[in-house]
Design a protein around this motif. Structure first.
Motif, PDB file in Angstrom:
ATOM      1  N   PHE A 125      18.582 -63.049  33.073  1.00 26.54           N
ATOM      2  CA  PHE A 125      18.250 -63.545  31.917  1.00 26.54           C
ATOM      3  C   PHE A 125      16.883 -63.612  31.808  1.00 26.54           C
ATOM      4  O   PHE A 125      16.035 -64.017  32.820  1.00 26.54           O
ATOM      5  N   VAL A 126      16.506 -63.037  30.705  1.00 19.94           N
ATOM      6  CA  VAL A 126      14.923 -62.949  30.441  1.00 19.94           C
ATOM      7  C   VAL A 126      14.417 -63.725  29.277  1.00 19.94           C
ATOM      8  O   VAL A 126      15.222 -64.135  28.483  1.00 19.94           O
TER       9      VAL A 126
ATOM     10  N   THR B  79      27.816 -66.998  24.273  1.00 17.84           N
ATOM     11  CA  THR B  79      27.659 -67.963  23.611  1.00 17.84           C
ATOM     12  C   THR B  79      26.976 -69.059  24.262  1.00 17.84           C
ATOM     13  O   THR B  79      25.927 -69.680  23.919  1.00 17.84           O
ATOM     14  N   GLU B  80      27.661 -69.330  25.346  1.00 21.96           N
ATOM     15  CA  GLU B  80      27.277 -70.442  26.225  1.00 21.96           C
ATOM     16  C   GLU B  80      25.918 -70.269  27.087  1.00 21.96           C
ATOM     17  O   GLU B  80      25.319 -71.410  27.577  1.00 21.96           O
ATOM     18  N   GLU B  81      25.432 -69.254  27.272  1.00 26.70           N
ATOM     19  CA  GLU B  81      24.389 -68.954  27.747  1.00 26.70           C
ATOM     20  C   GLU B  81      22.963 -68.871  26.960  1.00 26.70           C
ATOM     21  O   GLU B  81      21.939 -68.561  27.424  1.00 26.70           O
TER      22      GLU B  81
ATOM     23  N   SER C  56      21.950 -66.258  34.148  1.00 20.70           N
ATOM     24  CA  SER C  56      21.212 -67.280  34.753  1.00 20.70           C
ATOM     25  C   SER C  56      21.171 -67.749  35.991  1.00 20.70           C
ATOM     26  O   SER C  56      20.102 -68.294  36.516  1.00 20.70           O
ATOM     27  N   GLY C  57      21.615 -66.853  36.712  1.00 16.43           N
ATOM     28  CA  GLY C  57      21.699 -66.968  38.180  1.00 16.43           C
ATOM     29  C   GLY C  57      22.767 -67.749  38.908  1.00 16.43           C
ATOM     30  O   GLY C  57      23.216 -67.591  39.953  1.00 16.43           O
ATOM     31  N   ALA C  58      23.522 -68.466  37.781  1.00 22.60           N
ATOM     32  CA  ALA C  58      24.504 -69.357  38.460  1.00 22.60           C
ATOM     33  C   ALA C  58      25.852 -68.257  38.744  1.00 22.60           C
ATOM     34  O   ALA C  58      26.078 -67.327  38.233  1.00 22.60           O
ATOM     35  N   ILE C  59      26.650 -68.995  39.824  1.00 23.97           N
ATOM     36  CA  ILE C  59      27.949 -68.264  40.138  1.00 23.97           C
ATOM     37  C   ILE C  59      28.851 -68.533  39.117  1.00 23.97           C
ATOM     38  O   ILE C  59      29.003 -69.750  38.918  1.00 23.97           O
TER      39      ILE C  59
END
Length: 304
Positions: free
Chosen positions: A133-134, A148-150, A199-202
C-alpha cells in the motif's frame, strides 16, 4: 515537454519529492536520461548545484532546498491554470497515473481503463501494480484501486466493479492424502497458502453460512502477496488458497483445482478507486471518476 511546459522546474521538484532520478522520471513520464539532462541544464544555467548525488542517494543542497521552496508554489499554480484551461476542452488531455494491486488491475483493465482510453484518446494512462500500500499523494499518483475496506479515510472512494465472491480451492494432488475440510474450523488442520494485504496485514479468511460467521487466521508455511502467485502455488499442490472466484473458475471447471467449503463462501468485498479530497482535480481525473459513476449507475439498473 511536460504538461505545463516547465520541464526543468518540474523535473527538479519531482526529484526533490521522490529522492530518486529514476522514480521522478517514471512519475513525469520521461526517460531517466532526459530528466537528468533537464536537471543538469538548469544547474548549468543557474551555475549552482541543486542536488548532492551519490551512487545510492540524491539530496537537495542548501541552495536547492531554498530554490524549491520558492518555485514549487508557483509551478503548482501554473499547473492548475493549465488544468483550468484543459477543463474547457471538449476532451481532456494529459496523463493519469494509477496505483493498483495486480488482481485489481486485471479486473478493471477492459471494462474501465480501455473504455476510458477509447472515450478520451488524448489521455495517457500509466498503471503501476504493486502489492504494498503506497501513499498515492507522496508518490505522485492521481488515484488508486484497492479493496474498499483498505481505502484511507481521508480519500474519496468510488465503487469499481461488482462484489467479489471468493472460493477456497486446492489441487487434486493436495487432496490425495488429505480429507476435504467440511467447516472453516477444519482449515486449522490443513496447510493453507496465506496472503498479505497491501497494508502489510495477514489476510484472515472470512466465511458465512446462514447466521454463522467465522474468521480464520489460517496456518501455513507459505505467505504470498500476489494473486497469480497464490494461484500457481495452489495448482502445484502447495496448499489451500482462498481466491476470487473469477480467477479460479476455469481451473474448477477443468478439474485442475477442487473447490471446498462452497456452502460457506461469501461475497466478500468490492474494489474502489480512491483519490485525494482536493477542491480542484485535473480534467482527466474528473472524466475518469465520471466514467466510474456512470458504470456503477448502469450496474445498479441492470444495464450492460
Amino acid at each position: 515537454m511536460h504538461k505545463s511546459g516547465l520541464t526543468e522546474l518540474e523535473a527538479i521538484i519531482a526529484v526533490a519529492r521522490r529522492g530518486s532520478f529514476r522514480a521522478a522520471a517514471h512519475e513525469l513520464g520521461m526517460s531517466p536520461t532526459a530528466l537528468s539532462n533537464a536537471v543538469a541544464a538548469l544547474e548549468k544555467r543557474l551555475d549552482v548545484r541543486l542536488f548532492n548525488r551519490t551512487t545510492r542517494s540524491v539530496s537537495l543542497t542548501e541552495a536547492g532546498d531554498r530554490f524549491i521552496a520558492r518555485i514549487a508554489p508557483a509551478v503548482s499554480e501554473i499547473d492548475q491554470a493549465v488544468e483550468n484551461i484543459n477543463a474547457h476542452r471538449n476532451t481532456p488531455v494529459g496523463r493519469l497515473r494509477i496505483n493498483s494491486f495486480a488482481l485489481a488491475a486485471r479486473v478493471v483493465l477492459k471494462p474501465i481503463i480501455l473504455e476510458y482510453m477509447r472515450r478520451y484518446p488524448d489521455m495517457k494512462v500509466d498503471i503501476v501494480t504493486e502489492g504494498r500500500f503506497v501513499d498515492i499523494v507522496a508518490e505522485g499518483f492521481d488515484g488508486g484501486f484497492r479493496l474498499t475496506e483498505e481505502v484511507p479515510r481521508d480519500m474519496i472512494a468510488v465503487p469499481a466493479g461488482p462484489e467479489m465472491s471468493f472460493a477456497v480451492v486446492g489441487a487434486p494432488s493436495y487432496f490425495a492424502a488429505r480429507e476435504r475440510p467440511q467447516t472453516p474450523d477444519d482449515l486449522l488442520n490443513h496447510e493453507c497458502i496465506r496472503s498479505r494485504l497491501g497494508s502489510g496485514a495477514i489476510y484472515h479468511w472470512d466465511f458465512r453460512y446462514k447466521d454463522k460467521i467465522r474468521s480464520i487466521d489460517v496456518p501455513g508455511q507459505l505467505c504470498l502477496d500476489e494473486g497469480e502467485l497464490l494461484l500457481q502455488a495452489a495448482r502445484a499442490g502447495a496448499g489451500l488458497a482462498n481466491l476470487p472466484l473469477w480467477l479460479v473458475e476455469d481451473d474448477i471447471r477443468t478439474g485442475r483445482l477442487i473447490r471446498v467449503l462452497e456452502e460457506w463462501s461469501i461475497s466478500y468485498s468490492r474494489l474502489a478507486f480512491y483519490y485525494p479530497s482536493r477542491k480542484n482535480i485535473s480534467a482527466g481525473l474528473r472524466a475518469f471518476v465520471s466514467l466510474l459513476r456512470e458504470i456503477e449507475a448502469k450496474s445498479r439498473h441492470g444495464k450492460p
